[in-house]
Design a protein around this motif. Structure first.
Motif, PDB file in Angstrom:
ATOM      1  N   GLN A  43     -11.383   6.999   0.451  1.00  0.00           N
ATOM      2  CA  GLN A  43     -11.833   7.310   1.810  1.00  0.00           C
ATOM      3  C   GLN A  43     -10.670   7.739   2.697  1.00  0.00           C
ATOM      4  O   GLN A  43     -10.789   8.660   3.499  1.00  0.00           O
ATOM      5  CB  GLN A  43     -12.535   6.084   2.417  1.00  0.00           C
ATOM      6  N   GLU A  44      -9.555   7.063   2.521  1.00  0.00           N
ATOM      7  CA  GLU A  44      -8.398   7.404   3.349  1.00  0.00           C
ATOM      8  C   GLU A  44      -7.845   8.775   3.016  1.00  0.00           C
ATOM      9  O   GLU A  44      -7.427   9.520   3.894  1.00  0.00           O
ATOM     10  CB  GLU A  44      -7.310   6.349   3.175  1.00  0.00           C
ATOM     11  N   ARG A  45      -7.862   9.088   1.744  1.00  0.00           N
ATOM     12  CA  ARG A  45      -7.370  10.411   1.350  1.00  0.00           C
ATOM     13  C   ARG A  45      -8.233  11.497   1.983  1.00  0.00           C
ATOM     14  O   ARG A  45      -7.739  12.487   2.513  1.00  0.00           O
ATOM     15  CB  ARG A  45      -7.366  10.529  -0.182  1.00  0.00           C
ATOM     16  N   VAL A  60      -5.503  23.833  -6.688  1.00  0.00           N
ATOM     17  CA  VAL A  60      -6.076  22.497  -6.908  1.00  0.00           C
ATOM     18  C   VAL A  60      -4.952  21.464  -6.780  1.00  0.00           C
ATOM     19  O   VAL A  60      -3.887  21.636  -7.372  1.00  0.00           O
ATOM     20  CB  VAL A  60      -6.723  22.385  -8.311  1.00  0.00           C
ATOM     21  N   VAL A  61      -5.210  20.436  -6.022  1.00  0.00           N
ATOM     22  CA  VAL A  61      -4.212  19.369  -5.907  1.00  0.00           C
ATOM     23  C   VAL A  61      -4.858  18.010  -6.151  1.00  0.00           C
ATOM     24  O   VAL A  61      -6.063  17.841  -5.970  1.00  0.00           O
ATOM     25  CB  VAL A  61      -3.526  19.362  -4.523  1.00  0.00           C
ATOM     26  N   GLY A  62      -4.028  17.069  -6.573  1.00  0.00           N
ATOM     27  CA  GLY A  62      -4.547  15.730  -6.863  1.00  0.00           C
ATOM     28  C   GLY A  62      -3.739  14.645  -6.164  1.00  0.00           C
ATOM     29  O   GLY A  62      -2.945  14.919  -5.273  1.00  0.00           O
ATOM     30  N   PHE A  63      -3.978  13.446  -6.587  1.00  0.00           N
ATOM     31  CA  PHE A  63      -3.254  12.286  -6.062  1.00  0.00           C
ATOM     32  C   PHE A  63      -2.933  11.339  -7.224  1.00  0.00           C
ATOM     33  O   PHE A  63      -3.769  11.178  -8.124  1.00  0.00           O
ATOM     34  CB  PHE A  63      -4.134  11.485  -5.097  1.00  0.00           C
ATOM     35  N   ASP A  64      -1.826  10.701  -7.166  1.00  0.00           N
ATOM     36  CA  ASP A  64      -1.400   9.610  -8.050  1.00  0.00           C
ATOM     37  C   ASP A  64      -0.129   9.933  -8.821  1.00  0.00           C
ATOM     38  O   ASP A  64       0.782   9.129  -8.874  1.00  0.00           O
ATOM     39  CB  ASP A  64      -2.477   9.200  -9.082  1.00  0.00           C
ATOM     40  N   LEU A  69       0.517  14.056  -5.357  1.00  0.00           N
ATOM     41  CA  LEU A  69       1.328  13.106  -4.609  1.00  0.00           C
ATOM     42  C   LEU A  69       1.545  11.888  -5.477  1.00  0.00           C
ATOM     43  O   LEU A  69       0.620  11.122  -5.728  1.00  0.00           O
ATOM     44  CB  LEU A  69       0.615  12.706  -3.320  1.00  0.00           C
ATOM     45  N   ARG A  70       2.755  11.721  -5.918  1.00  0.00           N
ATOM     46  CA  ARG A  70       3.024  10.605  -6.820  1.00  0.00           C
ATOM     47  C   ARG A  70       3.187   9.299  -6.064  1.00  0.00           C
ATOM     48  O   ARG A  70       3.928   9.191  -5.102  1.00  0.00           O
ATOM     49  CB  ARG A  70       4.291  10.880  -7.624  1.00  0.00           C
ATOM     50  N   GLN A  71       2.469   8.299  -6.515  1.00  0.00           N
ATOM     51  CA  GLN A  71       2.612   6.962  -5.945  1.00  0.00           C
ATOM     52  C   GLN A  71       3.763   6.269  -6.668  1.00  0.00           C
ATOM     53  O   GLN A  71       3.841   6.322  -7.893  1.00  0.00           O
ATOM     54  CB  GLN A  71       1.351   6.139  -6.213  1.00  0.00           C
ATOM     55  N   PRO A  72       4.594   5.604  -5.947  1.00  0.00           N
ATOM     56  CA  PRO A  72       5.694   4.883  -6.599  1.00  0.00           C
ATOM     57  C   PRO A  72       5.182   3.588  -7.222  1.00  0.00           C
ATOM     58  O   PRO A  72       5.487   2.487  -6.753  1.00  0.00           O
ATOM     59  CB  PRO A  72       6.667   4.614  -5.455  1.00  0.00           C
ATOM     60  N   VAL A  73       4.413   3.735  -8.289  1.00  0.00           N
ATOM     61  CA  VAL A  73       3.723   2.597  -8.894  1.00  0.00           C
ATOM     62  C   VAL A  73       4.660   1.458  -9.234  1.00  0.00           C
ATOM     63  O   VAL A  73       4.388   0.291  -8.931  1.00  0.00           O
ATOM     64  CB  VAL A  73       3.001   3.028 -10.194  1.00  0.00           C
ATOM     65  N   ILE A 132       0.819  -1.202   0.000  1.00  0.00           N
ATOM     66  CA  ILE A 132       0.000   0.000   0.000  1.00  0.00           C
ATOM     67  C   ILE A 132       0.854   1.254   0.000  1.00  0.00           C
ATOM     68  O   ILE A 132       2.059   1.215   0.241  1.00  0.00           O
ATOM     69  CB  ILE A 132      -0.944   0.042   1.220  1.00  0.00           C
ATOM     70  N   CYS A 133       0.181   2.336  -0.279  1.00  0.00           N
ATOM     71  CA  CYS A 133       0.824   3.633  -0.233  1.00  0.00           C
ATOM     72  C   CYS A 133       0.092   4.376   0.871  1.00  0.00           C
ATOM     73  O   CYS A 133      -1.139   4.324   0.942  1.00  0.00           O
ATOM     74  CB  CYS A 133       0.666   4.326  -1.580  1.00  0.00           C
ATOM     75  N   ASP A 134       0.837   5.019   1.730  1.00  0.00           N
ATOM     76  CA  ASP A 134       0.193   5.657   2.875  1.00  0.00           C
ATOM     77  C   ASP A 134      -0.602   6.882   2.431  1.00  0.00           C
ATOM     78  O   ASP A 134      -0.066   7.975   2.285  1.00  0.00           O
ATOM     79  CB  ASP A 134       1.235   6.044   3.917  1.00  0.00           C
ATOM     80  N   GLN A 135      -1.890   6.687   2.253  1.00  0.00           N
ATOM     81  CA  GLN A 135      -2.749   7.754   1.740  1.00  0.00           C
ATOM     82  C   GLN A 135      -3.006   8.828   2.787  1.00  0.00           C
ATOM     83  O   GLN A 135      -3.093  10.010   2.475  1.00  0.00           O
ATOM     84  CB  GLN A 135      -4.082   7.188   1.261  1.00  0.00           C
ATOM     85  N   ILE A 136      -3.137   8.390   4.022  1.00  0.00           N
ATOM     86  CA  ILE A 136      -3.424   9.349   5.091  1.00  0.00           C
ATOM     87  C   ILE A 136      -2.249  10.302   5.267  1.00  0.00           C
ATOM     88  O   ILE A 136      -2.411  11.520   5.289  1.00  0.00           O
ATOM     89  CB  ILE A 136      -3.739   8.598   6.401  1.00  0.00           C
ATOM     90  N   GLU A 137      -1.078   9.718   5.317  1.00  0.00           N
ATOM     91  CA  GLU A 137       0.132  10.534   5.409  1.00  0.00           C
ATOM     92  C   GLU A 137       0.183  11.536   4.253  1.00  0.00           C
ATOM     93  O   GLU A 137       0.435  12.726   4.453  1.00  0.00           O
ATOM     94  CB  GLU A 137       1.358   9.621   5.355  1.00  0.00           C
ATOM     95  N   GLY A 138      -0.084  11.040   3.062  1.00  0.00           N
ATOM     96  CA  GLY A 138      -0.036  11.899   1.880  1.00  0.00           C
ATOM     97  C   GLY A 138      -1.016  13.051   1.980  1.00  0.00           C
ATOM     98  O   GLY A 138      -0.674  14.208   1.722  1.00  0.00           O
ATOM     99  N   ALA A 139      -2.229  12.716   2.380  1.00  0.00           N
ATOM    100  CA  ALA A 139      -3.257  13.754   2.476  1.00  0.00           C
ATOM    101  C   ALA A 139      -2.859  14.797   3.513  1.00  0.00           C
ATOM    102  O   ALA A 139      -3.074  16.001   3.328  1.00  0.00           O
ATOM    103  CB  ALA A 139      -4.593  13.112   2.847  1.00  0.00           C
ATOM    104  N   ARG A 140      -2.260  14.341   4.588  1.00  0.00           N
ATOM    105  CA  ARG A 140      -1.844  15.270   5.648  1.00  0.00           C
ATOM    106  C   ARG A 140      -0.756  16.212   5.143  1.00  0.00           C
ATOM    107  O   ARG A 140      -0.769  17.413   5.426  1.00  0.00           O
ATOM    108  CB  ARG A 140      -1.369  14.483   6.858  1.00  0.00           C
TER     109      ARG A 140
END
Lengths: 397, 397
Positions: B257-259, B334-338, B353-357, B222-230
């Motif tokens: 939901q986590e974001r 405006v900000v996004g995720f991924d 927030l870039r996920q290390p896919v 997983i990627c820590d979404q909560i951390e990222g959102a914070r």
DNA sequence: TTGAAAGCGGTACCAA
DNA sequence: TTGGTACCGCTTTCAA
């Protein structure tokens, strides 16, 4: 119902005693006489059935090797024959309702699931189709794959995915396709004619997606790229564009070559100057680099740039607007191919030729399914036309 | 070498004569005595080997049912045993060089390819992994799939693709996963906890991608979404943003939901007003609709909008700039995720927030392979951190 | 090192 | 309708 159970139990008892008798009477040399019955008995007792003093592989299960639940287990538990279980899982089979109910109940209790591998071996149908795709990152292919997958799933077939990165050993990859006994192949990848003839030689039904062979009739679903390119040029020329440039797809992309070819042909017919052509790689960066290259070589911007796909067109538009400060479409028209989702985003609103991906994928799936059912059908090509999207990146008057 | 051939031929002759003898001597009741030898002989003569006056299925081949080349054919042609052929195709087996050379030569001549289905049946290893993905059109998933595919191919495993559209009957779909005896599963799809426990019950190694279970330890990448959102909120707040809005992912998306949760938490901690939240669907249109909705409900634009993914952020930016004439980032951040590819295009240059896919997919593949080799390993979670990309869609001071 | 034979877990045919 | 049996094409002992 209870009468039925009694009969079944009787059948089981018969089976077991037959086995015991066999085991006692059989001479050392006739090792393999009652085989299937032995299977049932082995499961019944959970004991090793030694034959010639040797422990069978199955009995190794007790030593920790995970063994799956088989139709024999269900048969045992239900007190019926294994073939009865098998029949219950075959759609059109002739089974009494009570039998079916019993089997389904026991199967659920034991968590039984038929083994598709074993079934495939005897039926010679794996219900697997191989989908070959060069690079999923192309943005155009995920849509194709998704659609193909849905179509095949709807028809009870599974998709075995093969991605062929540039560096990969295609021969080895293709060999895997044979090993898995796929019922058919959809190829949307860069394949050499040799690879394609391999499909023929193996007599595996296959459909080419967006590519054909010059000197051989094959099953294919394609979109008329030449026609599309001609439309694009015609429209641009009619609106007064005179100096054209092309950012083409890579040389090994048949689709890309055709798009370039169609554009060149039409330009010549219209008596316009031959376009400057730079080669791209279908990615955003190629579009940007292509534009810079063209401007440098021309000493100025052309009237219109035809890009081999939408992503390059997007790269081209962005570079023109943000880096070279060239107004699109006022100073430069840019057009693409494919009609991928981002081409419709407001920042671009690309002029492009949309491929009817959904219809094409559906056609490919249908075609392959048909071919699997009737392998000797004559080759067929289904040719779709792209749809011209008059976006905002070209001055069409 | 020639001596070797002589011996082999002798072995074959023995085999055939043994079969003939057996066929003549065998009593009606002992139908199945010499089986494998009969197979060889049947292929040798091309004739029906009747047992009890019945024609075997194999002989039906002559009537047009396509029959594949098997190891028996190769054995026949080479004048050796079938087991020898099998051994030649097994990496570590003990075979003499001359034998291997002979077999490979004949195999090539006959176009023989081992049947992976048959192999799987006996080895109980299909070398198939199921990859479950909700919707490939998400733009984020093709990258994951592509990477997973490469990783598994590198390790000699094939990917069986399952796409789970919203309407689809997930239970039926999952049932198919069992049927195909996959060695493992990577699930990057919306699955209920029940479905996940089904994996456990069946003892199939599985790795969840970008999702976990609340009350159960499972293998997951997983990627820590909560951390990222914070992080996102912290940075925006530090730059002076006060009024936040969120365009969230759909309610059934755990990641979404986590974001949302992480953002809300951090906002509360910072003593900022609770954000207005509208639900989106991860697509471009949701981003556009979400922005309109927020502006309508607020009567004005907020300082910053946190979008559940990049595509919605892009829709939001486009609508702000082109439809509502709201300057981004001057009037609205405006900000996004991924960190999907289009987020880097010049027209957007999204703060995200870039996920290390790639690393995540690699980790998932590794993990699954490990799990297949050692099924009783304790559950492990590999948690990656997203990388903050300071793009141009937010005023970060 | 090589060959013989027993399965893997189903399906399909046959006879009852 | 049901049960019995021979495969499908391979891997894997075991014996030679």
């Amino acid at each position: 119902m209870s009468a039925f159970r009694k009969i079944s139990q009787a059948a089981l008892a018969k089976t077991i005693s037959a086995k015991k008798a066999g085991a006692k009477l059989v001479a050392p040399l006739q090792k393999s006489a009652p085989r299937n019955q032995a299977k049932i008995a082995a499961r019944a007792t959970g004991n090793a059935s030694r034959e010639g003093g040797r422990e069978s592989a199955r009995d190794g299960a007790r030593e920790g090797i995970k063994r799956q639940v088989t139709s024999y287990d269900v048969a045992m538990q239900a007190g019926i024959s294994q073939s009865a279980v098998s029949r219950c899982f075959k759609p059109g089979a002739s089974v009494s309702p009570s039998m079916r109910a019993l089997v389904m109940k026991v199967a659920r209790e034991l968590n039984y699931t038929p083994n598709a591998i074993a079934r495939s071996l005897i039926t010679r149908r794996s219900n697997l189709v191989a989908v070959l795709i060069s690079n999923l990152t192309n943005l155009y292919y995920p849509e194709v794959l998704s659609e193909l997958c849905q179509q095949f799933e709807k028809r009870g077939m599974r998709v075995l995915l093969f991605t062929l990165p540039h560096e990969a050993d295609v021969d080895k990859m293709i060999a895997q396709v044979w090993e898995y006994q796929v019922d058919g192949v959809v190829a949307a990848a860069r394949l050499s004619p040799q690879h394609v003839s391999e499909f023929e030689r193996r007599q595996i039904p296959f459909v080419l997606y967006n590519r054909t062979l010059q000197d051989k009739a094959v099953n294919a679903v394609i979109c008329d790229q030449i026609e599309g390119a001609r439309i694009l040029v015609s429209r641009l020329a009619a609106a007064g564009h005179k100096r054209f440039a092309i950012i083409s797809g890579p040389t090994d992309s048949v689709v890309g070559q055709e798009r370039t070819k169609g554009a060149r042909e039409r330009l010549a017919e219209l008596g316009l100057a031959a376009p400057i052509v730079v080669e791209g790689n279908y990615d955003y960066h190629s579009g940007a680099a292509g534009l810079r290259d063209i401007v440098r070589r021309l000493g100025r911007a052309p009237d219109a740039i035809i890009c081999g796909n939408d992503v390059m067109a997007i790269g081209c538009v962005d570079t023109a607007r943000h880096e070279l400060k060239l107004a699109v479409p006022e100073k430069l028209s840019v057009v693409g191919f494919d009609g991928v989702e981002p081409s419709r985003w407001l920042s671009y609103n690309l002029t492009t030729l949309r491929q009817p991906v959904q219809m094409m994928a559906q056609a490919a799936a249908e075609m392959l399914i048909g071919l699997i059912a009737k392998p000797d059908s004559p080759p067929e090509k289904r040719v779709f036309s792209a749809q011209f999207i008059e976006g905002g990146t070209s001055a069409l008057g």
